[in-house]
Design an enzyme around this catalytic site. Structure first.
Site, short mmCIF file in Angstrom:
data_model
loop_
_atom_site.label_atom_id
_atom_site.label_comp_id
_atom_site.label_asym_id
_atom_site.label_seq_id
_atom_site.Cartn_x
_atom_site.Cartn_y
_atom_site.Cartn_z
CG ASP A 63 -1.92 1.07 1.22
OD1 ASP A 63 -2.75 1.05 0.30
OD2 ASP A 63 -1.87 1.95 2.08
CB THR A 96 -2.01 6.30 -2.09
OG1 THR A 96 -2.01 4.89 -2.00
CG2 THR A 96 -3.06 6.86 -1.17
CB THR A 97 0.57 3.38 -5.74
OG1 THR A 97 0.38 2.74 -4.49
CG2 THR A 97 1.94 3.05 -6.26
CG ASP A 393 -6.90 0.68 -0.58
OD1 ASP A 393 -6.83 1.47 0.39
OD2 ASP A 393 -5.92 0.38 -1.28
P1 ADP Z 1 -3.16 2.66 -5.98
O1 ADP Z 1 -2.50 2.87 -4.65
O2 ADP Z 1 -2.86 3.76 -6.92
O3 ADP Z 1 -4.61 2.35 -5.88
P2 ADP Z 1 -2.85 -0.03 -6.76
O4 ADP Z 1 -1.72 -0.89 -6.39
O5 ADP Z 1 -4.15 -0.25 -6.08
O6 ADP Z 1 -2.41 1.43 -6.61
O7 ADP Z 1 -3.06 -0.19 -8.34
C1 ADP Z 1 -4.09 0.45 -9.01
C2 ADP Z 1 -3.94 0.26 -10.49
O8 ADP Z 1 -3.97 -1.12 -10.83
C3 ADP Z 1 -5.10 0.93 -11.22
O9 ADP Z 1 -4.60 1.64 -12.31
C4 ADP Z 1 -5.94 -0.27 -11.67
O10 ADP Z 1 -6.69 0.01 -12.83
C5 ADP Z 1 -4.89 -1.30 -11.89
N1 ADP Z 1 -5.42 -2.67 -11.86
C6 ADP Z 1 -6.14 -3.25 -10.91
N2 ADP Z 1 -6.47 -4.52 -11.24
C7 ADP Z 1 -5.94 -4.74 -12.46
C8 ADP Z 1 -5.92 -5.85 -13.35
N3 ADP Z 1 -6.51 -6.99 -13.07
N4 ADP Z 1 -5.26 -5.71 -14.52
C9 ADP Z 1 -4.64 -4.55 -14.81
N5 ADP Z 1 -4.62 -3.49 -14.02
C10 ADP Z 1 -5.26 -3.56 -12.85
MG MG Z 2 -5.60 0.78 -5.10
#
Ligand code: ADP
Ligand code: MG
Length: 550
Positions: A63, A96-97, A393
């Site tokens: 996270d 956040t990321t 989240d």
């Molecule tokens: P954040 O802290 O920004 O929410 P995450 O690690 O949750 O970071 O990643 C979010 C990103 O991952 C988003 O751009 C989302 O669309 C993408 N994502 C989530 N699931 C998938 C998937 N199955 N395939 C491709 N991208 C995905």
């Molecule tokens: Mg996320």
């Protein structure tokens, strides 16, 4: 600096000053390295980070906000990115990321623009135009949804939870209960949905499996009744909330008492018992069936309460007391004497239930306010901890999706589409600003690029293919990180709330702009600090804690 031939000392000795491009580059370097540090956690194939604090405590997490929080940054540009993550977290609860990666990428692009001798003011101007244009396009490309679109909401929830990776395998199970919980507490006012996330309580219990997680319509207190002789269940109970102990007052027990013969001791104890009896009969008189007490309840009191069929729970957390108050309509009182009809609340059922190897108190069917609890189970502490963060989240993203009623396709699809649109827009603007807008477009592509990298795909090749598919109208083409190929991500139900994207773009570019406005770093080794710059200097607090910079 000189005045009439005499040198003027503006800064005290030992002060280090970095100016112009050097200062800017220094901040950019820091900003991009912070972003690089969290970048690899993006998406479902993101890696985990192991954080070890001074005490040797270990957190393994994926996270972004948690990582930045724990990194204990004492560098101003780094701190600004931490702020980006925090803002993103408070405003949306997810992304956040993404926000930090975007800020880092914008700084990285700015760096090459600076190398081409484009003035920071122009970069900032171009970035601002691009930001507004991007937000506008996001509105246009969003799918409109309502609170009734359970399926989309579950997709949104699963998408945000999925990226918490390895620990959570069956995110649909959690997604279902999270959506149910958020819908339960959503309220419509003035035609708008509002959701107070504080009305959702998360209780975690390790042991058992994720499948055993569920939503409870009410509040679960992770405590059992003080005495097993008390009833374990009440239907339609009257509930009292007390923030003082039920015991003979400390001052009285601690007071020095001279006892000269045994009968005196006896009468003293009798006195004590009488007081407790009076307290409990007062509670009984009011028809109270269940007491939640923030403080202790001593043994004599327990005995008398049990004798009167009253169930009591002690040492309840303040935050739980407040939640109970809102949900049951009971007011927290600081003296039993104060207890009157007005202060007493109610619920459909209060029942002690066994969860794993511990007992918890369930307060179900609260009428006053909507309150729900998500009971999260998982095999190990690590699993429940990550599941809890995933649920947080998930709650955030579902809330965003319901409140603004807009979603977009994830997996880098929306970012790629925005980048294509921004490049077309840049051409119309022309001049040097065009370069900045194109830089902004490339920065947005850092999301699909990073996702491709996490899936072991060739990032450049992937971007080229993505661009061409979007240019030919495949708006939902994105990175399927699980399969390592480009696909229609809408079909794969990878969905993000538009608000999360908008916020990430706004706070990411604001942070980049703030950093780009700084052209003077004056670091003292202790004393005062100040700054100056053609753009009116930096915002207050922007350079806090300069000591760590050099
Ligand atoms: P954040 O802290 O920004 O929410 P995450 O690690 O949750 O970071 O990643 C979010 C990103 O991952 C988003 O751009 C989302 O669309 C993408 N994502 C989530 N699931 C998938 C998937 N199955 N395939 C491709 N991208 C995905
Ligand atoms: Mg996320």
């Amino acid at each position: 600096m000189r005045l009439g031939g005499r040198p003027i000392l503006l800064l005290s000795e030992g002060t280090e000053r970095t100016q112009g491009k050097d200062a800017m580059k220094m901040n950019i370097d820091v900003g991009t390295s912070v972003a690089d540090a969290v970048k690899t956690t993006l998406g479902p194939k993101g890696m985990d980070k192991m954080l070890v604090d001074e005490m040797g405590d270990i957190i393994v997490t994926n996270d972004g906000a948690t990582i930045l929080e724990e990194m204990d940054m004492n560098n101003p540009a780094g701190k600004m990115l931490v702020e980006v993550a925090k803002t993103q977290d408070t405003e949306t609860g997810d992304g956040t990321t993404t926000a930090v990666v975007l800020a880092g990428a914008l700084l990285h692009e700015a760096n090459s623009l600076l190398d081409q001798d484009i003035h920071p003011t122009l970069i900032i101007k171009g970035y601002k135009k691009a930001q507004m244009e991007a937000i506008k396009h996001l509105d246009e490309m969003s799918e409109k949804i309502t609170i009734e679109n359970d399926e989309v909401l579950q997709n949104v929830c699963a998408t945000s939870m999925k990226s918490k990776g390895t620990a959570i395998e069956r995110e649909e199970i959690l997604a279902k209960i999270v959506v149910k919980a958020v819908k339960q507490i959503a309220e419509k006012s003035n035609g708008k949905m509002t959701i107070d996330k504080g009305n959702i309580k998360i209780v975690t219990k390790e042991g058992g499996s994720l499948e055993e997680s569920r939503m409870i319509d009410g509040i679960v207190i992770d405590k059992e009744r003080v005495n097993s002789n008390m009833p374990h269940k009440h239907s339609n109970p009257k509930i009292a909330l007390l923030n003082t102990p039920i015991e003979v007052k400390e001052t009285e027990t601690n007071a020095e008492i001279q006892i000269t013969d045994p009968s005196q001791l006896e009468s003293f104890l009798e006195q004590e018992e009488k007081m407790i009896k009076r307290m409990t009969s007062k509670i009984k008189e009011k028809g109270v069936d269940v007491i939640f007490c923030q403080k202790g309840i001593d043994e004599i009191a327990q005995h008398h309460l049990a004798k009167n069929g009253i169930t009591a729970i002690r040492r309840v957390k303040k935050s739980d007391m407040e939640k109970l108050s809102r949900a049951t309509g009971a007011r927290i009182v600081s003296s039993i004497e104060d207890l009157s009809e007005n202060e007493i609340g109610s619920a459909n059922v209060v029942e002690e239930k066994k969860i794993g190897d511990s007992s918890m108190t369930f307060v179900e069917g609260c009428k006053e306010a909507k309150a729900v609890t998500l009971l999260v189970r998982g095999g190990t502490e690590h699993v429940v901890d990550e599941a809890e963060r995933a649920v947080v989240d998930g709650i955030g993203s579902v809330t965003c999706a319901i409140e603004t009623g807009q979603v977009v396709t994830g997996g880098g699809a929306s970012e790629t589409d925005l980048a294509v649109k921004l490049r077309n827009y840049a051409e119309k603007i022309g001049g040097r600003e065009q370069l900045a807008i194109e830089g902004f477009a490339s920065a947005l592509e850092s999301i699909p690029r990073t996702l491709a990298q996490s899936a072991g795909m060739d990032p450049i090749d992937t971007l080229v293919k993505l661009r061409s598919r979007h240019s030919s109208g495949e708006k939902n083409a994105g990175v399927n990180v699980l399969k390592g190929r480009i696909e229609d991500l809408k079909k794969l139900r990878v969905t993000d709330p538009t608000k999360v994207k908008k916020q990430a773009i706004s706070s990411g570019s604001e942070a980049a702009n703030t950093i780009l406005r700084i052209d003077d770093i004056i670091a003292s080794t202790g004393g005062s600090r100040r700054s100056e710059g053609p753009e009116g200097g930096m915002p207050p607090g922007a350079m806090g804690g300069m000591g760590g910079m050099m």
